[in-house]
Write an enzyme that holds these catalytic residues in place. Sequence first.
Site, PDB file in Angstrom:
ATOM      1  N   SER A   1       0.845  -1.191   0.000  1.00 51.88           N
ATOM      2  CA  SER A   1       0.000   0.000   0.000  1.00 51.88           C
ATOM      3  C   SER A   1       0.881   1.243   0.000  1.00 51.88           C
ATOM      4  O   SER A   1       1.913   1.282   0.691  1.00 51.88           O
ATOM      5  CB  SER A   1      -0.909   0.020   1.229  1.00 51.88           C
ATOM      6  OG  SER A   1      -1.575   1.271   1.334  1.00 51.88           O
TER       7      SER A   1
ATOM      8  N   TYR B   1      -1.800  -1.110   9.987  1.00 56.86           N
ATOM      9  CA  TYR B   1      -1.948  -1.545   8.594  1.00 56.86           C
ATOM     10  C   TYR B   1      -0.658  -1.307   7.817  1.00 56.86           C
ATOM     11  O   TYR B   1      -0.178  -2.187   7.088  1.00 56.86           O
ATOM     12  CB  TYR B   1      -3.116  -0.793   7.956  1.00 56.86           C
ATOM     13  CG  TYR B   1      -3.360  -1.149   6.514  1.00 56.86           C
ATOM     14  CD1 TYR B   1      -3.891  -2.381   6.155  1.00 56.86           C
ATOM     15  CD2 TYR B   1      -3.067  -0.241   5.496  1.00 56.86           C
ATOM     16  CE1 TYR B   1      -4.117  -2.706   4.833  1.00 56.86           C
ATOM     17  CE2 TYR B   1      -3.291  -0.555   4.169  1.00 56.86           C
ATOM     18  CZ  TYR B   1      -3.816  -1.790   3.836  1.00 56.86           C
ATOM     19  OH  TYR B   1      -4.034  -2.100   2.516  1.00 56.86           O
TER      20      TYR B   1
END
Length: 256
Positions: A151, A164
């Site tokens: 990401s 995350y």
Amino acid sequence: MSTTTPASVTTPATTQRVAIVTGGSRGIGRAVVDRLVADGHAVAIAFAGNQAAADSAVEAVRAAGGRAIAVRADVADENAVSALFDLVEQTFGGVDVVVHAAGRMDLAPLAQLDLDVLDQLHRTNVRGTFVVDQQAVRRLRSGGALVNFSSSVIGLAFPGYAAYAASKGAVEAMTLVLAREVRGRDITVNAVAPGPTATELFLEGKDEETLARLAAQPPLERLGTAEDIAGVVAFLAGPAGRWVNGQVLRANGGII
């Protein structure tokens, strides 16, 4: 493990390239499935729990003249993932591409995140990637490709994303090491790191002001689409991407 297997895919076809896409029933994973099918792959759609979405994806592939199965599998369960690869090999004759798009996102400031949630997040994103990648490098045929998902939030460092982002940092580390561990086997290992992408899950709960602010960040001044990301994956999985190896491609419109 439950499966959905159209009758048209019961005979193995060793000449057609075969892909496994985890998280392939919705969002970016679903767009990857559609693109790989359009590029000529037979596809196994691995999903965690939404049987209806997986069945819908298979039906769409069949309607487009493609070949697909749907397989329920917990990506962090080594036995389930091994069984997934077994079924794909039995159905299609082998595995050439693995796209690991399944993941989990839990957001909270680091000081407030429940540690049980942290453990669950890392079980899916870190252990799940390790388990899928382990089977992938054991099973991929020569000329194969493994594509993980990271990401762009790693670089953006948005507040609330500590857990995350940490899990995706682990994905990048695994990807770069694994690319070197498969030396001599003609297998590429890369990761794609999307920026803000207008999937149903991403748009949920965000007001127009927030979406406009996010869309204005990249120089291209829009949110990404699932199809944008699928195109990058297809490049890495296809013949044009064979000289790209051990890389993290930040598909984010230039946001960082």
